[in-house]
Write a protein that holds these residues in place. Structure first.
Motif, short mmCIF file in Angstrom:
data_model
loop_
_atom_site.label_atom_id
_atom_site.label_comp_id
_atom_site.label_asym_id
_atom_site.label_seq_id
_atom_site.Cartn_x
_atom_site.Cartn_y
_atom_site.Cartn_z
N ASN A 55 0.66 -1.21 -0.21
CA ASN A 55 -0.13 0.00 -0.15
C ASN A 55 0.84 1.32 0.01
O ASN A 55 0.28 2.46 0.03
N ALA A 56 2.09 1.04 -0.13
CA ALA A 56 3.04 2.35 0.13
C ALA A 56 2.77 3.22 1.08
O ALA A 56 2.89 4.34 1.27
N ALA A 57 2.47 2.64 2.16
CA ALA A 57 2.39 3.16 3.44
C ALA A 57 3.73 3.68 4.15
O ALA A 57 4.40 2.78 4.24
N ALA A 58 3.79 4.74 4.66
CA ALA A 58 4.92 5.25 5.25
C ALA A 58 5.03 5.14 6.67
O ALA A 58 6.15 5.04 7.49
N GLU A 59 3.83 5.17 7.36
CA GLU A 59 3.59 5.18 8.90
C GLU A 59 2.75 3.86 9.11
O GLU A 59 1.92 3.38 8.67
N VAL A 60 3.11 3.27 10.42
CA VAL A 60 2.46 2.27 11.10
C VAL A 60 1.14 2.84 11.55
O VAL A 60 1.26 3.89 12.35
N THR A 61 0.12 2.31 11.21
CA THR A 61 -1.17 2.60 11.91
C THR A 61 -1.87 1.40 12.41
O THR A 61 -1.50 0.33 12.25
N LEU A 62 -3.03 1.91 13.14
CA LEU A 62 -3.79 0.62 13.70
C LEU A 62 -4.53 0.02 12.65
O LEU A 62 -4.69 -1.27 12.99
N GLU A 63 -4.81 0.32 11.56
CA GLU A 63 -5.37 -0.34 10.32
C GLU A 63 -4.46 -1.13 9.71
O GLU A 63 -4.81 -2.25 9.41
N VAL A 64 -2.86 -0.90 9.78
CA VAL A 64 -2.06 -1.83 9.23
C VAL A 64 -1.99 -2.97 10.11
O VAL A 64 -2.09 -4.37 9.66
#
Length: 78
Positions: A55-64
């Motif tokens: 998902n090209a996500a840079a930050e860790v989130t609760l959704e991840v």
């Protein structure tokens, strides 16, 4: 457990931002889901890295964290 998750996260290229609410929530979710099981911490972090890469996500989130849990079939959240 926070230190263990942070150190193992660094191996997978995952850092939990302790300055943001999302980072704190994500780390708390990892600790809650794994209940101190180090093998499970590693599996969850590896799956989180895959999801973030896709998902090209840079930050860790609760959704991840929740998406990684669903893929690993760890069990119900709460």
């Amino acid at each position: 457990m926070r230190l263990v998750a942070a150190r193992h996260g660094a191996v997978f290229g995952i850092t939990f931002d302790q300055e943001s609410l999302e980072g704190i929530e994500a780390l708390a979710a990892v600790i809650r889901l794994t209940r101190g099981n180090l093998r499970l911490v590693e599996r969850l972090l590896a799956q989180m890295r895959r999801i973030m890469d896709i998902n090209a996500a840079a930050e860790v989130t609760l959704e991840v964290v929740e998406a990684a849990r669903d893929r690993l079939v760890i069990g119900p959240g709460d």
